[in-house]
Write an enzyme that holds these catalytic residues in place. Sequence first.
Site, PDB file in Angstrom:
ATOM      1  N   ASN A  10     -12.263  -7.160   1.021  1.00 14.67           N
ATOM      2  CA  ASN A  10     -11.209  -8.000   1.582  1.00 14.67           C
ATOM      3  C   ASN A  10     -11.207  -7.730   3.089  1.00 14.67           C
ATOM      4  O   ASN A  10     -10.683  -6.717   3.551  1.00 14.67           O
ATOM      5  CB  ASN A  10      -9.870  -7.607   0.934  1.00 14.67           C
ATOM      6  CG  ASN A  10      -8.723  -8.468   1.410  1.00 14.67           C
ATOM      7  OD1 ASN A  10      -8.877  -9.256   2.345  1.00 14.67           O
ATOM      8  ND2 ASN A  10      -7.578  -8.321   0.787  1.00 14.67           N
ATOM      9  N   ARG A  93     -12.981 -11.702  -0.952  1.00 15.28           N
ATOM     10  CA  ARG A  93     -11.783 -12.534  -0.887  1.00 15.28           C
ATOM     11  C   ARG A  93     -11.923 -13.469   0.312  1.00 15.28           C
ATOM     12  O   ARG A  93     -12.144 -13.013   1.437  1.00 15.28           O
ATOM     13  CB  ARG A  93     -10.550 -11.651  -0.697  1.00 15.28           C
ATOM     14  CG  ARG A  93      -9.306 -12.482  -0.534  1.00 15.28           C
ATOM     15  CD  ARG A  93      -8.121 -11.651  -0.156  1.00 15.28           C
ATOM     16  NE  ARG A  93      -6.938 -12.493  -0.095  1.00 15.28           N
ATOM     17  CZ  ARG A  93      -5.919 -12.277   0.720  1.00 15.28           C
ATOM     18  NH1 ARG A  93      -5.918 -11.241   1.535  1.00 15.28           N
ATOM     19  NH2 ARG A  93      -4.897 -13.087   0.709  1.00 15.28           N
ATOM     20  N   HIS A 182      -2.501 -16.999  -2.203  1.00 12.45           N
ATOM     21  CA  HIS A 182      -2.246 -16.007  -3.274  1.00 12.45           C
ATOM     22  C   HIS A 182      -2.746 -16.514  -4.632  1.00 12.45           C
ATOM     23  O   HIS A 182      -2.280 -16.051  -5.674  1.00 12.45           O
ATOM     24  CB  HIS A 182      -0.738 -15.705  -3.437  1.00 12.45           C
ATOM     25  CG  HIS A 182      -0.116 -14.966  -2.307  1.00 12.45           C
ATOM     26  ND1 HIS A 182       1.202 -15.173  -1.936  1.00 12.45           N
ATOM     27  CD2 HIS A 182      -0.591 -14.019  -1.477  1.00 12.45           C
ATOM     28  CE1 HIS A 182       1.502 -14.393  -0.923  1.00 12.45           C
ATOM     29  NE2 HIS A 182       0.425 -13.685  -0.618  1.00 12.45           N
ATOM     30  N   HIS A 210       5.334 -14.378  -6.615  1.00  9.47           N
ATOM     31  CA  HIS A 210       4.542 -13.310  -5.978  1.00  9.47           C
ATOM     32  C   HIS A 210       5.296 -12.886  -4.730  1.00  9.47           C
ATOM     33  O   HIS A 210       5.297 -13.591  -3.715  1.00  9.47           O
ATOM     34  CB  HIS A 210       3.138 -13.842  -5.633  1.00  9.47           C
ATOM     35  CG  HIS A 210       2.298 -12.853  -4.886  1.00  9.47           C
ATOM     36  ND1 HIS A 210       1.181 -12.243  -5.435  1.00  9.47           N
ATOM     37  CD2 HIS A 210       2.412 -12.344  -3.625  1.00  9.47           C
ATOM     38  CE1 HIS A 210       0.657 -11.408  -4.537  1.00  9.47           C
ATOM     39  NE2 HIS A 210       1.384 -11.465  -3.424  1.00  9.47           N
ATOM     40  N   ARG A 243       7.683 -13.769   7.912  1.00 13.85           N
ATOM     41  CA  ARG A 243       7.567 -15.224   8.068  1.00 13.85           C
ATOM     42  C   ARG A 243       8.841 -15.917   7.604  1.00 13.85           C
ATOM     43  O   ARG A 243       9.449 -15.515   6.620  1.00 13.85           O
ATOM     44  CB  ARG A 243       6.389 -15.771   7.244  1.00 13.85           C
ATOM     45  CG  ARG A 243       5.051 -15.226   7.658  1.00 13.85           C
ATOM     46  CD  ARG A 243       3.925 -15.882   6.876  1.00 13.85           C
ATOM     47  NE  ARG A 243       2.750 -15.022   6.929  1.00 13.85           N
ATOM     48  CZ  ARG A 243       2.023 -14.682   5.868  1.00 13.85           C
ATOM     49  NH1 ARG A 243       2.316 -15.156   4.670  1.00 13.85           N
ATOM     50  NH2 ARG A 243       0.994 -13.872   6.009  1.00 13.85           N
ATOM     51  N   ASP A 284      10.852  -4.096   5.047  1.00 16.75           N
ATOM     52  CA  ASP A 284      10.603  -3.359   3.814  1.00 16.75           C
ATOM     53  C   ASP A 284      11.859  -3.400   2.942  1.00 16.75           C
ATOM     54  O   ASP A 284      12.929  -2.961   3.365  1.00 16.75           O
ATOM     55  CB  ASP A 284      10.212  -1.911   4.133  1.00 16.75           C
ATOM     56  CG  ASP A 284       9.664  -1.211   2.902  1.00 16.75           C
ATOM     57  OD1 ASP A 284      10.315  -1.281   1.833  1.00 16.75           O
ATOM     58  OD2 ASP A 284       8.588  -0.596   2.999  1.00 16.75           O
ATOM     59  N   GLU A 386      -5.302  -8.309  -7.721  1.00 22.64           N
ATOM     60  CA  GLU A 386      -6.208  -9.308  -7.146  1.00 22.64           C
ATOM     61  C   GLU A 386      -7.652  -8.822  -7.107  1.00 22.64           C
ATOM     62  O   GLU A 386      -8.580  -9.594  -7.315  1.00 22.64           O
ATOM     63  CB  GLU A 386      -5.728  -9.686  -5.732  1.00 22.64           C
ATOM     64  CG  GLU A 386      -4.452 -10.524  -5.778  1.00 22.64           C
ATOM     65  CD  GLU A 386      -3.710 -10.575  -4.465  1.00 22.64           C
ATOM     66  OE1 GLU A 386      -3.020  -9.590  -4.135  1.00 22.64           O
ATOM     67  OE2 GLU A 386      -3.806 -11.590  -3.763  1.00 22.64           O
TER      68      GLU A 386
END
Length: 413
Positions: A10, A93, A182, A210, A243, A284, A386
Amino acid sequence: MTATRVLVLNSGSSSVKYQLLDMRDSSRLAVGLVERIGEEASRLKHTPLLGGEPREQNRPIADHEEALKAVAVELAQDGLGLDSPELAAIGHRVVHGGKFFTQPTVIDDAVLAEVERLIPVAPLHNPANLTGIRTAMALRPDLPQVAVFDTAFHTTMPESASRYAIDVRTADEHRIQRYGFHGTSHAYVSRKTAELLGKEAEDVNVIVLHLGNGASASAVRGGRCVDTSMGLTPLEGLVMGTRSGDVDPAVIFHLMRVGSMSADEVDVLLNKKSGLIGLCGDNDMREIRRRIDEGDQAARLAFDIYVHRLKKYIGAYYAVLGRVDAVVFTAGVGENAAPVREAAIAGLEELGLTVDGGLNSVRSDEPRLISPEYARVAVAVVPTDEELEIAQQSYALVRGPIPATTERPGAHL
Ligand code: ADP
């Protein structure tokens, strides 16, 4: 010797995360991370999982080529070198596969060219993914390299969900549509949820939430995605760590006209300085919960906005699907933050959705139900994986069915 291993890469703009898996039992043989590539203070952290201590290198690592070469040396030190005949494929990925990559794809020059052509719609991600792929191809030109696209699972969306209601010619000219991201996680988690319910994926309708630092929801009907919350880029939809998710698009030209901000400044504002961090200074969820417990009002409001948006998407996707068998939470927040799950489902009893407080507070790495037995719709927590999904898809593509074994060659994370 049968090749049963897959290296999953990744590659980000300044980092490479990697895992070496054995497909016989889906175990990890080694995992690691190279970060701050191109800076003075680069770091490689390698964790062998067949025995031995984690190793760390702190030295400048100039580029992805140097990073991957250093990873190869670490793996070789554990007897897991990239030249091993046991390596079946390298799975990459790739964030943006546009409309056309609907499946994992063996990488050749045409695939590289198409991923490059998509750079304008994924300027942050695709260049880094390409660098990782090209470097890995140079290291092992003879080995199949597979691209697994974040967007692929969402290519089944009907146009009624994937098109924006903007001028068709302009949209087509600039390839503006909702792609979703995702996807590897949504595919894995929706399939695992069907397993948890003891049903075939074709027979269940699932809303997948997710919730990591990036967050997205999807509506999955019979194993196929019919709607998802991220759009042309991963900015649309839910409130995320940094975001904004959905905003009135007019906010952007208002900031440019009235706030004298440039397009790049608004981009940074909405992608990096908004969401939870913009609302309360922390992204967080653990820290936000701690502050709420201390009576912090900004943290409380950030949490409430986050949950309100989540609830709206659950309701929207319930309506899109018509019948829902399960709502499932995954990724860092979804798997760990019981208060988020409880608050998102609260008040939805009329939709058949309830969370059992006792089950919700159990901590576990296993897929599990958190709704009471009598509930009409299951609510579940299913840890995402993933890397395993990328490894399995890559292996299946180049070698066919996953080899079954009773041996346990490696360690489970
Ligand atoms: P990424 O999108 O970076 O892959 P993850 O899925 O790892 O993100 O999720 C990271 C986020 O998960 C953290 O920012 C944090 O908000 C949240 N998180 C992780 N552990 C916990 C926990 N025990 N309780 C609440 N939130 C958690």
